[in-house]
Enzyme design. Structure first.
Site, PDB file in Angstrom:
ATOM      1  N   ASP B 304       0.830  -1.214   0.000  1.00  0.00           N
ATOM      2  CA  ASP B 304       0.000   0.000   0.000  1.00  0.00           C
ATOM      3  C   ASP B 304       0.858   1.256   0.000  1.00  0.00           C
ATOM      4  O   ASP B 304       0.549   2.237   0.664  1.00  0.00           O
ATOM      5  CB  ASP B 304      -0.961   0.004   1.208  1.00  0.00           C
ATOM      6  CG  ASP B 304      -2.007   1.116   1.151  1.00  0.00           C
ATOM      7  OD1 ASP B 304      -2.311   1.705   2.209  1.00  0.00           O
ATOM      8  OD2 ASP B 304      -2.473   1.420   0.044  1.00  0.00           O
ATOM      9  N   TRP B 475      -0.163  15.120  11.434  1.00  0.00           N
ATOM     10  CA  TRP B 475      -0.919  14.779  10.225  1.00  0.00           C
ATOM     11  C   TRP B 475      -1.283  16.060   9.475  1.00  0.00           C
ATOM     12  O   TRP B 475      -2.274  16.108   8.746  1.00  0.00           O
ATOM     13  CB  TRP B 475      -2.190  13.994  10.617  1.00  0.00           C
ATOM     14  CG  TRP B 475      -2.521  12.873   9.682  1.00  0.00           C
ATOM     15  CD1 TRP B 475      -3.465  12.867   8.692  1.00  0.00           C
ATOM     16  CD2 TRP B 475      -1.913  11.571   9.655  1.00  0.00           C
ATOM     17  NE1 TRP B 475      -3.474  11.647   8.049  1.00  0.00           N
ATOM     18  CE2 TRP B 475      -2.546  10.836   8.623  1.00  0.00           C
ATOM     19  CE3 TRP B 475      -0.892  10.954  10.396  1.00  0.00           C
ATOM     20  CZ2 TRP B 475      -2.193   9.514   8.315  1.00  0.00           C
ATOM     21  CZ3 TRP B 475      -0.553   9.643  10.093  1.00  0.00           C
ATOM     22  CH2 TRP B 475      -1.188   8.942   9.078  1.00  0.00           C
TER      23      TRP B 475
END
Lengths: 111, 565
Positions: B304, B475
Site C-alpha cells: 500500500d 498529520w
C-alpha cells in the site's frame, strides 16, 4: 415442451441475476454466529473506523469497547440504519453477519 | 483583536462593494503562474504550481513569533476532518469542506456566503480514510472543487452559485474524491480515489468554462497499452492506481506531474508483477493527458505504498537538467527525479525504520528487496503474518511538505510505524467493502515510543539536517517562511512554529481539535496573517492503536493569527 422451456428460462434468469462467478449455496448459507465469523465480517465493514480488535483512538468513532452488552437493539438499529457519520449497513450485510459481529464484539469485551 | 466600531449597515455596504470589486478584477492564468511572487494572496493549492508551500512574507520572524496571537476563529460547523487548504483571491478567503464551500472576509473572520454540497446518505461507506475536501482551484471568478461522491463542480466566487457540475465516476463502484483540482495548460485536471474498493484509477481533463470532459487517462495498463503484461489477466480493470492527491505543473515544460496510488487488492501476488502504473509518477501533457514519461517508485506495490504524495518542483543546480521533482514517498525513501525526463537522481531512506527494501538501486531506480519482500511478491496466500516497516501509513502520508528554495531544505512530517499483515486470497467484494487480500493484524510502534517526527531534509546532500521526535505523528501540512520559520500542527491540536535552522520550538497555540490542515500565509494592508484549519483527521486514530489521541475531540474551525499590535 412448454413446461421444459419455462423451467429453462427460469434457471437462465436466475443465473443472470446471480452472476457467473456465484455459487448459489455459498450465497444463501447464512454466516454462523461465531466470534471468528464475526471478526471476519467486522474486518470487512467496521475495522476501518472502529479499529483493529475494537481498539480505536479517534474520538470521531464510537468506542465499541464501551458498548452496553444489554442493548443489542441499539446495536442492531445503529448498524442497520446508520447513525450520524456511520452509513447504514443494513442493505450491505449478508445473512447472519450482523449477529456474528455482535457475538465478536461480545467476545472481545468478555461478555 | 481589532475593535470594530462601525455600524452594521455601513459594514454591510462595505462588504458588498468589496465583493463586487473583487470579482471585477478577475485573475488570469498568469496570476496562477506567479502565485509564489505575489505572497499576499494564495491562488493555488500548494501556494504555487510547484507546491513548495513557502512564503516570502518575512514580517514574522524567529525573533518575534512569540508575539503571534489569534485574530479570529470561524466555526465550520462540522465534526469531519479539516484536512484542507484555503485560498485567498482578491482579498476574499475561500474554504472547501466536505459538505460546503464558503467565502470569508479574511481580516474580520466573518462568513460572507456558504453553499452546501448535496451528498447521498450512503457515501461514507465508500470513503476509506476520512471525510474531507482538501481544497480548491480558482480562476477568473470561478472556484473549482471535487465532491465526496465523485463530482467536479464549478461555482461562482461571488456567491457560490453553481456554474457547472460533472460526474466523474459512479461512487457506488467504489469511487470518491477528496482532492483539490489543478488548473494547468488551460484545462481543469482531477484524479480519483477508491484504491481500497477494487476500482480502476484515472485522471480527467475538463473544459474550464463548460465542464466538458476533454480527456480521460486510466492509470492501469490493459490490452495493447505498454505495461499491460505486468498484470495477471483481468486484474488491471480493478487494479487500483487511484490519483487522490493534486499534481504539480511546470508551465515551461508544459508537464503535469501526478502521483498514482496503491494497487488493488493490496495483495501484490494476486495482481501480477510490476502492475504498471501503481505506485508511480506520471508526467502528462495537460491539454491531452498524453503520458510523456513515468517513473515507478514501488513496482508491484506490495504494501500500500501509494505514489501520490506531493511531487514538489524545485531548481537544484548541478543535478542533471537542474529541474527536479522531489517526493518523500510512502515507501520510506526520498526521491529526487529530473523532471524533464524522469531520470532518478537520488533516492535515500528518510523513514527511521525500513525493512522491506535495503535501498533503491541507483542505476535502475528499482528497490532492492529484502527476502521478506521477495517472498511477499510471489505469495498470494501467506502461512503466517509478516511485519512490515513502514506500515501502510508509509514513512510519510498525504500531509504535504514545505520546500524552502532559499535554504534548499525540505520540511515534512513523518511516521514510524510497522504493520503485521497476513496475505489471503479474497474475491473482489464490491459495494462499500474493502478489497485488500490480506488480514490486517495490527500496527507496531517503535521501541522508543516516538511514532513520528518533523524532519528537515537536505535533498542535495540526501540527509536529515534535524528532526523533532513526536509521540504521535503530525498529520498536518508544513509552511515555511523566508524569514526562517516552520509552521505545522499536531494531532493533539497545537499549531506550532519552529526555527528552520535547528528545529527549536518557538511558539505554540492550542486549538480545539486535531490539526490536519495546510497552513497558509497571506497579507492585507501591510499585516501578515497565518491561517490554519483545525479539525481532527480520523484515519490514523481509527486504526493505529495510538492511545495519545483518545481525548482529542472533533470539531472543525478556521483560525487566523497575526503579530499582536
Amino acid at each position: 415442451m412448454r413446461e421444459h422451456a419455462r423451467a429453462l428460462i427460469r434457471v437462465a434468469a436466475l443465473a443472470v441475476v446471480l452472476g457467473p462467478a456465484c455459487h448459489v449455496q455459498a450465497q444463501d448459507a447464512p454466516v454462523p454466529a461465531t466470534p471468528e465469523a464475526g471478526r471476519k465480517a467486522y474486518t470487512s465493514y467496521c475495522v476501518r473506523c472502529h479499529g483493529i480488535n475494537l481498539a480505536v483512538s479517534s474520538s470521531a468513532f464510537f468506542d465499541l469497547r464501551t458498548f452496553p452488552k444489554d442493548d443489542k437493539a441499539r446495536f442492531v438499529e445503529s448498524v442497520t440504519q446508520g447513525k450520524r457519520a456511520m452509513p447504514a449497513w443494513g442493505g450491505v450485510l449478508k445473512p447472519g453477519e450482523l449477529e456474528a459481529i455482535w457475538v465478536y464484539v461480545g467476545s472481545v469485551n468478555g461478555w | 483583536m481589532q475593535a470594530f466600531h462601525v455600524g452594521v449597515h455601513r459594514w454591510r455596504i462595505a462588504m458588498v462593494l468589496a465583493i463586487a470589486s473583487a470579482v471585477a478584477s478577475a485573475q488570469s492564468v498568469g496570476d496562477l503562474q506567479r502565485d509564489t511572487s505575489t505572497p499576499g494572496d494564495v491562488l493555488t493549492y500548494g501556494l504555487g504550481w510547484s507546491q513548495q508551500r513557502h512564503t516570502t512574507l518575512s514580517a514574522i520572524t524567529p525573533g518575534n513569533v512569540k508575539g503571534l496571537v489569534p485574530v479570529w476563529n470561524l466555526s465550520l460547523d462540522n465534526s469531519a476532518n479539516a484536512s484542507s487548504q484555503p485560498l485567498i483571491v482578491n482579498g476574499v478567503m475561500y474554504v472547501a469542506t466536505h459538505s460546503h464551500t464558503l467565502a470569508v472576509d479574511p481580516v474580520s473572520g466573518r462568513q460572507l456566503w456558504k453553499v452546501p454540497v448535496e451528498l447521498p446518505a450512503d457515501i461514507n461507506g465508500y470513503l476509506c480514510c476520512g471525510i474531507q475536501s482538501r481544497g480548491l482551484a480558482a480562476l477568473d471568478g470561478v472556484l473549482y472543487r471535487t465532491t465526496l461522491d465523485a463530482n467536479v463542480v464549478a461555482l461562482s466566487m461571488k456567491d457560490g452559485k453553481q456554474v457547472w457540475k460533472m460526474k466523474a465516476a459512479d461512487y457506488k463502484q467504489g469511487y470518491s474524491m477528496t482532492h483539490a483540482p489543478l488548473i494547468a495548460g488551460g484545462v481543469l485536471i482531477t484524479g480519483i480515489s477508491g484504491g481500497e474498493y477494487g476500482t480502476r484509477g484515472f485522471l480527467d481533463g475538463w473544459d474550464l468554462k463548460t465542464g466538458e470532459r476533454k480527456w480521460h487517462r486510466w492509470t492501469t495498463a490493459t490490452g495493447n497499452e505498454p505495461g499491460a503484461d505486468t498484470w495477471k489477466p483481468g486484474m488491471a480493470e480493478t487494479g487500483g492506481g487511484p490519483t487522490w492527491l493534486t499534481g504539480t505543473y511546470d508551465p515551461d515544460l508544459d508537464l503535469v506531474y501526478w502521483g498514482v496510488g496503491n494497487g488493488s487488492p493490496w495483495n501484490a501476488a494476486m495482481r501480477g508483477t510490476d502492475t504498471l502504473y501503481v505506485g508511480s509518477v506520471l508526467a502528462l501533457r495537460p491539454s491531452t493527458g498524453e503520458v510523456v514519461w513515468h517513473f515507478q517508485f514501488s513496482p508491484g506495490d506490495p504494501y500500500d505504498y501509494d505514489g501520490t504524495n506531493e511531487l514538489v518542483l524545485a531548481d537544484l543546480p548541478g543535478t542533471g537538467s537542474g529541474k527536479v521533482l522531489m517526493q518523500a514517498n510512502r515507501n520510506g525513501f526520498f526521491y529526487v527525479l529530473d523532471r524533464t525526463n524522469g531520470k532518478m537522481l537520488s533516492a535515500k531512506q528518510f523513514a527511521r525504520t525500513v525493512n522491506w527494501a535495503t535501498g533503491i538501486d541507483p542505476a535502475s531506480g528499482r528497490p532492492i528487496d529484502t527476502p521478506m519482500t521477495t517472498n511477499v511478491r510471489k505469495t498470494a496466500i501467506g502461512t503466517a503474518a509478516v511485519e512490515v516497516w513502514p506500515s501502510a501509513y508509509g514513512g510519510k502520508n498525504w500531509m504535504p511538505m514545505s520546500y524552502d528554495p532559499g535554504r534548499k531544505l525540505a520540511f515534512f512530517n513523518t511516521i514510524d510505524l510497522g504493520m503485521k499483515v497476513k496475505y489471503v486470497e479474497q474475491k473482489r467484494p464490491g459495494g462499500p467493502n474493502w478489497w485488500l487480500g490480506l488480514e490486517l493484524e495490527g500496527f507496531v510502534g517503535p521501541p522508543d515510543g516516538n511514532r513520528g517526527a518533523l524532519v528537515a531534509w537536505d535533498p542535495v546532500a540526501n540527509k536529515k539536517v534535524w528532526e523533532v521526535l513526536l509521540k504521535s505523528p503530525n498529520w498536518a501540512g508544513v509552511l515555511t517562511t523566508a524569514s526562517g520559520l516552520v509552521f505545522t500542527g499536531t494531532q493533539t491540536g497545537q499549531f506550532k512554529a519552529y526555527d528552520a535552522k535547528d528545529g527549536k520550538e518557538l511558539w505554540s497555540f492550542q486549538t480545539g481539535s486535531g490539526i490536519t490542515g495546510l497552513p497558509i500565509a497571506w497579507e492585507k494592508d501591510g499585516r501578515t496573517y497565518i491561517t490554519i484549519m483545525s479539525g481532527a483527521a480520523t484515519v490514523y486514530g481509527a486504526l493505529a492503536g495510538d492511545p495519545e489521541l483518545a481525548n482529542v475531540p472533533a470539531g472543525s474551525s478556521l483560525w487566523t493569527f497575526a503579530l499582536s499590535r
